[in-house]
Design an enzyme around this catalytic site. Structure first.
Site, PDB file in Angstrom:
ATOM      1  N   ASP A 102       0.903  -1.286   0.236  1.00 25.96           N
ATOM      2  CA  ASP A 102       0.014   0.022   0.014  1.00 25.96           C
ATOM      3  C   ASP A 102       0.846   1.350  -0.067  1.00 25.96           C
ATOM      4  O   ASP A 102       2.012   1.065   0.110  1.00 25.96           O
ATOM      5  CB  ASP A 102      -0.901  -0.040   1.316  1.00 25.96           C
ATOM      6  CG  ASP A 102      -1.882  -1.073   1.211  1.00 25.96           C
ATOM      7  OD1 ASP A 102      -2.183  -1.575   0.255  1.00 25.96           O
ATOM      8  OD2 ASP A 102      -2.262  -1.350   2.304  1.00 25.96           O
TER       9      ASP A 102
HETATM   10  N1  URA Z   1      -1.202  -5.693   4.012  1.00 25.19           N
HETATM   11  C1  URA Z   1      -1.566  -4.721   3.666  1.00 25.19           C
HETATM   12  O1  URA Z   1      -2.616  -4.517   4.436  1.00 25.19           O
HETATM   13  N2  URA Z   1      -0.842  -3.772   3.243  1.00 25.19           N
HETATM   14  C2  URA Z   1       0.204  -3.997   2.705  1.00 25.19           C
HETATM   15  O2  URA Z   1       0.608  -3.022   2.086  1.00 25.19           O
HETATM   16  C3  URA Z   1       0.641  -5.533   2.630  1.00 25.19           C
HETATM   17  C4  URA Z   1      -0.100  -6.153   3.238  1.00 25.19           C
END
Ligand code: URA
Length: 237
Positions: A102
């Protein structure tokens, strides 16, 4: 391989730019001027010079990036800085991130142009473990550990696969944890904690398969993978 492709692959310019460089006699092959852009060259065997500097051929590149928050796991983006923008010293133009973190997640991201390795690391059936460090608001409990170990409902067709949750500390209502998951569903870690009524306030990936984040890399820094790291990653499938 055609000479113009060789030079374009190595980032000397676009296909039409490198054709011009060849016409302008800026390129030599084994000390001689080439017959044209279509001349065949053998990577690793023929010596190609551009403006007198050797251009060696690199088929695959592998970088470990400590992704900072605020940039997106994409090759290009109209509005936002991407993880590829951070890789300044690259030869190949066809690099991409292996999977996504993310925008606000930090940590280990592999950047390569090796499509086979990427496929093998991301294929759902391979269950490559990914470990995250997180700060979570609220007290993460042994009950959460047990729920995560069983698999929980995050609104997908199936419950999550068993995941290993380790509680590192809990102070002033903030828990520090490590979580290892064997799949990579969208926002998976955040959704798993949301399912037990908690919020992830900081997330960082610290390993993927056999590859561990080099803790000397500050957020935004990267380095080429070492030969043994590439072998380790390739060895897992
Ligand atoms: N899980 C999440 O919620 N975000 C990420 O970036 C990776 C795994």
């Amino acid at each position: 391989m055609r000479l113009d492709k060789y030079l374009a692959d190595m980032g000397i310019g676009t296909r039409s730019e490198v054709k011009q460089y060849i016409r302008k006699r800026l390129v030599t092959v084994n000390g001689a001027l080439p017959t044209g852009a279509q001349q065949k060259v053998e990577p690793g065997h023929d010596q190609i010079l551009y403006r007198g500097e050797p251009v060696s051929y690199v088929q695959y590149e592998y970088f470990m990036l400590n992704k900072p928050g605020g940039c997106v796991s994409a090759v290009t983006d109209r509005d936002c800085r991407t993880v590829l923008d951070l890789i300044a010293k690259k030869n190949r133009k066809d690099l991409f991130p292996v999977g996504r973190l993310d925008k606000d997640t930090e940590g280990l991201l592999l950047i390569t142009n090796d499509g086979m390795l990427s496929h093998n690391l991301l294929a759902p059936g391979k269950h490559i473990p990914k470990t995250y460090f997180a700060r979570v608001s609220g007290e993460v409990t042994e009950e959460d550990v047990a729920l995560f170990a069983e698999g929980i409902d995050i609104g997908e067709k199936k419950d999550t696969l068993p995941a290993e949750l380790k509680i590192l500390s809990c102070e002033e209502g903030i828990s520090q944890i490590e979580l290892t998951i064997m799949e990579g569903k969208f926002h998976q870690v955040k959704r798993m904690f949301a399912a037990v009524g908690k919020e992830v306030i900081y997330l960082k990936r610290i390993s993927m398969g056999a590859l561990k984040l080099d803790d000397t890399l500050a957020p935004g820094e990267y380095r080429p993978l070492r030969e043994e790291e590439i072998e380790l990653l390739k060895g897992i499938y």
